[in-house]
Design a protein around this motif. Structure first.
Motif, short mmCIF file in Angstrom:
data_model
loop_
_atom_site.label_atom_id
_atom_site.label_comp_id
_atom_site.label_asym_id
_atom_site.label_seq_id
_atom_site.Cartn_x
_atom_site.Cartn_y
_atom_site.Cartn_z
N ALA A 177 42.59 42.30 25.55
CA ALA A 177 42.92 43.10 26.74
C ALA A 177 42.07 42.64 27.93
CB ALA A 177 42.68 44.57 26.46
N ALA A 178 40.80 42.37 27.66
CA ALA A 178 39.92 41.89 28.74
C ALA A 178 40.42 40.57 29.30
CB ALA A 178 38.49 41.73 28.20
N GLN A 179 40.90 39.68 28.43
CA GLN A 179 41.42 38.40 28.88
C GLN A 179 42.63 38.59 29.79
OE1 GLN A 179 40.25 34.85 27.81
NE2 GLN A 179 41.14 35.01 29.86
N TYR A 180 43.49 39.55 29.44
CA TYR A 180 44.65 39.83 30.29
C TYR A 180 44.21 40.35 31.65
CZ TYR A 180 48.55 42.23 32.42
OH TYR A 180 49.48 42.65 33.34
N ALA A 213 43.89 29.90 38.46
CA ALA A 213 42.92 30.47 37.52
C ALA A 213 43.57 31.54 36.65
CB ALA A 213 41.72 31.04 38.28
N ALA A 214 44.46 32.34 37.27
CA ALA A 214 45.13 33.39 36.51
C ALA A 214 46.02 32.79 35.42
CB ALA A 214 45.96 34.26 37.46
N LEU A 215 46.74 31.71 35.75
CA LEU A 215 47.58 31.06 34.74
C LEU A 215 46.74 30.48 33.61
CD1 LEU A 215 50.18 29.29 37.09
CD2 LEU A 215 50.65 31.13 35.44
N ASP A 216 45.58 29.92 33.95
CA ASP A 216 44.67 29.42 32.91
C ASP A 216 44.22 30.55 31.99
OD1 ASP A 216 44.86 26.84 33.84
OD2 ASP A 216 43.01 26.92 35.03
N SER A 217 43.91 31.69 32.57
CA SER A 217 43.47 32.84 31.77
C SER A 217 44.58 33.33 30.86
CB SER A 217 43.00 33.98 32.70
OG SER A 217 41.85 33.60 33.42
N LEU A 218 45.82 33.31 31.35
CA LEU A 218 46.94 33.73 30.51
C LEU A 218 47.17 32.76 29.36
CD1 LEU A 218 49.46 34.92 33.26
CD2 LEU A 218 48.11 36.34 31.72
N ARG A 219 47.01 31.47 29.63
CA ARG A 219 47.13 30.49 28.54
C ARG A 219 46.02 30.68 27.51
NH1 ARG A 219 49.17 27.06 32.71
NH2 ARG A 219 47.06 26.47 33.35
N ALA A 220 44.81 31.03 27.99
CA ALA A 220 43.70 31.30 27.07
C ALA A 220 44.00 32.51 26.19
CB ALA A 220 42.41 31.52 27.85
N LEU A 221 44.65 33.51 26.77
CA LEU A 221 45.04 34.70 25.99
C LEU A 221 46.02 34.32 24.88
CD1 LEU A 221 45.33 37.75 25.46
CD2 LEU A 221 47.02 37.85 27.29
N GLY A 227 46.48 31.37 23.55
CA GLY A 227 45.89 30.46 22.58
C GLY A 227 44.90 31.14 21.66
N SER A 228 44.09 32.04 22.20
CA SER A 228 43.03 32.68 21.40
C SER A 228 43.53 33.89 20.63
CB SER A 228 41.87 33.10 22.31
OG SER A 228 41.32 31.99 22.98
N TYR A 229 44.57 34.54 21.14
CA TYR A 229 45.04 35.79 20.51
C TYR A 229 46.57 35.74 20.36
CZ TYR A 229 40.42 36.97 22.27
OH TYR A 229 39.08 36.95 22.56
N SER A 244 48.37 39.09 19.87
CA SER A 244 47.98 40.19 20.76
C SER A 244 49.18 40.97 21.26
CB SER A 244 47.20 39.64 21.97
OG SER A 244 46.95 40.67 22.90
N ARG A 245 48.99 42.26 21.38
CA ARG A 245 50.04 43.13 21.94
C ARG A 245 50.13 42.99 23.46
NH1 ARG A 245 48.72 48.96 19.94
NH2 ARG A 245 50.58 49.39 21.18
N TRP A 246 49.21 42.24 24.06
CA TRP A 246 49.20 42.05 25.50
C TRP A 246 50.03 40.83 25.93
CZ3 TRP A 246 47.28 45.40 29.09
CH2 TRP A 246 46.50 46.43 28.60
N LEU A 247 50.62 40.12 24.98
CA LEU A 247 51.35 38.90 25.34
C LEU A 247 52.59 39.20 26.18
CD1 LEU A 247 51.09 36.78 22.06
CD2 LEU A 247 49.76 36.57 24.17
N LYS A 248 53.26 40.33 25.92
CA LYS A 248 54.42 40.70 26.73
C LYS A 248 54.01 40.92 28.19
CE LYS A 248 57.73 41.06 23.56
NZ LYS A 248 58.97 40.27 23.61
N GLU A 249 52.93 41.67 28.37
CA GLU A 249 52.42 41.89 29.73
C GLU A 249 52.05 40.56 30.37
OE1 GLU A 249 52.08 44.77 31.31
OE2 GLU A 249 52.35 46.29 29.75
N ALA A 250 51.46 39.68 29.58
CA ALA A 250 51.04 38.38 30.10
C ALA A 250 52.25 37.57 30.57
CB ALA A 250 50.26 37.63 29.03
N LYS A 251 53.34 37.60 29.79
CA LYS A 251 54.54 36.87 30.18
C LYS A 251 55.13 37.41 31.49
CE LYS A 251 55.03 33.88 26.80
NZ LYS A 251 54.96 32.42 27.08
N ALA A 252 55.11 38.73 31.63
CA ALA A 252 55.62 39.34 32.86
C ALA A 252 54.76 38.94 34.05
CB ALA A 252 55.64 40.86 32.72
N LEU A 253 53.44 38.92 33.87
CA LEU A 253 52.54 38.50 34.94
C LEU A 253 52.76 37.03 35.28
CD1 LEU A 253 50.24 39.14 36.88
CD2 LEU A 253 48.62 38.73 35.01
N GLU A 254 53.01 36.24 34.26
CA GLU A 254 53.26 34.81 34.50
C GLU A 254 54.53 34.62 35.33
OE1 GLU A 254 53.94 30.66 31.99
OE2 GLU A 254 53.33 32.49 30.95
#
Length: 476
Positions: free
Chosen positions: A144-147, A161-169, A171-173, A176-186
Motif C-alpha cells: 500500500a505504501a508503494q502505491y 518517477a510515479a510510473l517507476d514506483s508502480l512498476r516496483a509495486l 514486481g515486488s508484490y 497485491s490487492r493494490w494492483l487494480k488501483e495501480a493500473k488505473a493510476l497508470e
C-alpha cells in the motif's frame, strides 16, 4: 533366646544370603528356621522379626535391573530439565521477537496513518516521505505504501518517477490487492481518456478509471456508466457504476439516477438508487421518493424508502406513513424508525390518535427506544387499557435507572392495584435486578400468590442480598 541374640541371628542370616541361584533354597531354609526360633523364644520381639523379614525380602528381591532403571531415570530427568531450560530460553527469544514485531507493526501503522493524513491535506511531498518510511519497515502495508508513493509523485507532477514506483509495486508484490488501483493510476499517467477506458476489458479497472474521470469528463463518462448499468456486467459492477454516477451533479447523471429509482433497471439497482436519493437528500429527491412510495405496491421498495426517510431525518414523512399506510407491517416499520430517529413528539402524537392496539404497542416501543421516559411514565400511570399499561410497565422495567425503579415501586403499592399490573411490576424489577424492591414486596405483601412471585424471582437472581433473604426464609 533373648532379643539381642535374635537380632544377631537375623543379621547373620541376612548377611549370609548368597547371590548364587544354587544356594537360594539353603538360604530360605536358614531364614525360616531363624524366624521360627525367634517366634518361639518370645512374642515381645515380634516387631523386630517383622522388620528383619522385610529387610531380608528387600535385600533378596532387589534386582540389579531396578538399580539400573533408577540410574537411567535420573539421567532422563536431567535431560528433561535441560530440555525444559532450552525450551524456556527459546520461548523467551520468541516473546522478544514478537514484541519487536509488534513494535515494528505499530510504528509502520502510525507512519501509514500520518501519510494518509498528509494526503488528505494535499501535502504530497510530506506524504511521500511518510510512505517511504513505511516501505522501509517491510510490514504488511508495504505494498500500500508503494502505491501511495506513486500517487504522491503523480500529484507532484513526477510522472516518470510515479510510473517507476508502480512498476516496483507490480514486481515486488505480484499478489497485491493494490494492483487494480495501480493500473488505473497508470492509465491516468499515460493520459487516459474515456475512449481508452471504454476499450479496457477489465471492468474493475474500468470503474477505477471512470471514478477518477467523472469530475473532469462527465459528459463522456456518463454514457459508459449507463452502458455498464444496462449491460451483462455482474451485480457488483453495476452497483459501483451507479455509485459513481450518483456522485455527479450533472443533470444527465440525475436523469439516469431518477430513471433507475423509478424502475428502469433491475429491481436490485432500483433499491440502490432509492438509497442514494435518501443519502444525498434535498427537497427534489424527497418529493421523488414520496411520489414513488405513493405509486408503488411493492413492500420491498416501500421499506427502502422508509429507510431513506429515517437516514435523512424526515420524521414527518415517517409519521405520514405510520398514520396512513394500509399495510400493517409497513406501519409498524415506520413507527420503529420514528423511535430509532428519536422522533418522540411524532410518536406521542401517533399514540394519542391511534386506535389500533398493535400500532399503539409499537409506538410505546418506539418511545422506549427514543428514551422518552416521561411519556412511558404517563402511560404506566394513567392508561385505561390494561394491556397497554402492562406494556409500558414492562418497558420501564427494561430501563435500569433509579427513576424507573421508583416509579415501578410506586405503581405496585397503589391502592386497588390489579394482580396483572403487580406481576408486571415484579417482572420489571426482576429485569432491573432490583433485589431490594423485590425483598420488600416479599416481606410486606399479604397476597400469597404475589409473595410467591417475588420469592420465585429472588431465587434465580445472582445477588448476595437475595441469597441472604432466602436463607433467612429457610431458617425460620
Amino acid at each position: 533366646m533373648n532379643t539381642r541374640t535374635l537380632v544377631t541371628t537375623l543379621a547373620i542370616a541376612i548377611v549370609a544370603i548368597p547371590a548364587a541361584e544354587a544356594q537360594e533354597t539353603l538360604v530360605a531354609d536358614r531364614i525360616a528356621a531363624a524366624v521360627r526360633e525367634a517366634a518361639r523364644a518370645t512374642a515381645a520381639t515380634g516387631t523386630h522379626v517383622e522388620r528383619a523379614i522385610a529387610l531380608m525380602h528387600g535385600a533378596r528381591e532387589q534386582p540389579a535391573q531396578e538399580w539400573e532403571a533408577q540410574a537411567q531415570a535420573r539421567e532422563q530427568s536431567a535431560q528433561e530439565r535441560e530440555a525444559q531450560a532450552h525450551a524456556r530460553e527459546q520461548a523467551a527469544k520468541e516473546r522478544e521477537a514478537e514484541a519487536k514485531a509488534r513494535e515494528q507493526a505499530a510504528r509502520a501503522r502510525d507512519l501509514y496513518n500520518a501519510g494518509k493524513s498528509a494526503l488528505d491535506r494535499s501535502q504530497w511531498d510530506r506524504a511521500r516521505e511518510y510512505f517511504v518510511r513505511v516501505l522501509a519497515e517491510k510490514g504488511d502495508r508495504a505494498d500500500a505504501a508503494q502505491y501511495w508513493i506513486a500517487y504522491a509523485q503523480y500529484k507532484l507532477g513526477q510522472a516518470a518517477a510515479a510510473l517507476d514506483s508502480l512498476r516496483a509495486l507490480e514486481g515486488s508484490y505480484p499478489e497485491s490487492r493494490w494492483l487494480k488501483e495501480a493500473k488505473a493510476l497508470e492509465l491516468q499517467l499515460r493520459g487516459a481518456s474515456p475512449s481508452t477506458v471504454e476499450a479496457t476489458s477489465d471492468d474493475e479497472l474500468k470503474l477505477l478509471a471512470l471514478n477518477s474521470l467523472i469530475a473532469t469528463d462527465t459528459e463522456k463518462v456518463l454514457p459508459i456508466l449507463e452502458k455498464l448499468l444496462t449491460g451483462p456486467q455482474s451485480p457488483q459492477v453495476k452497483k459501483r457504476a451507479l455509485f459513481i454516477l450518483s456522485q455527479s451533479r450533472s443533470p444527465k447523471a440525475r436523469e439516469i439516477l431518477v430513471a433507475t429509482a423509478r424502475g428502469s433497471a433491475n429491481p436490485d439497482l432500483q433499491l440502490e438508487a432509492l438509497q442514494y436519493l435518501g443519502i444525498f437528500g434535498g427537497d427534489d429527491n424527497f418529493r421523488l421518493l414520496e411520489e414513488i412510495y405513493a405509486a408503488s405496491s411493492d413492500r420491498t421498495i416501500k421499506r427502502r424508502i422508509l429507510e431513506a426517510y429515517m437516514v435523512s431525518g424526515r420524521k414527518q414523512a415517517l409519521l405520514n406513513a405510520a398514520k396512513n399506510e394500509a399495510d400493517a407491517d409497513l406501519r409498524k416499520r415506520a413507527v420503529n424508525m420514528l423511535g430509532a430517529g428519536h422522533a418522540t413528539a411524532e410518536l406521542w402524537e401517533l399514540y394519542q390518535r391511534e386506535k389500533d392496539a398493535d400500532i399503539r404497542r409499537a409506538t410505546l416501543e418506539g418511545l422506549f427506544v427514543a428514551g422518552d421516559v416521561d411519556r412511558l411514565i404517563q402511560v404506566a400511570k394513567t392508561e385505561k387499557d390494561p394491556a397497554l399499561r402492562k406494556k409500558a410497565i414492562q418497558l420501564m422495567g427494561m430501563r435500569r435507572d433509579a427513576r424507573a425503579s421508583a416509579l415501578l415501586v410506586e405503581i405496585y403499592w397503589q391502592p386497588g392495584q390489579t394482580p396483572d399490573v403487580k406481576k408486571s411490576v415484579i417482572d420489571g424489577l426482576f429485569i432491573q435486578n432490583n433485589a431490594t424492591a423485590l425483598i420488600d414486596i416479599a416481606k410486606r405483601e399479604t397476597d400469597a400468590s404475589m409473595k410467591r412471585e417475588a420469592v420465585s424471582r429472588l431465587s434465580v437472581m445472582k445477588s448476595k442480598e437475595a441469597t441472604e433473604f432466602l436463607l433467612e426464609l429457610i431458617n425460620k
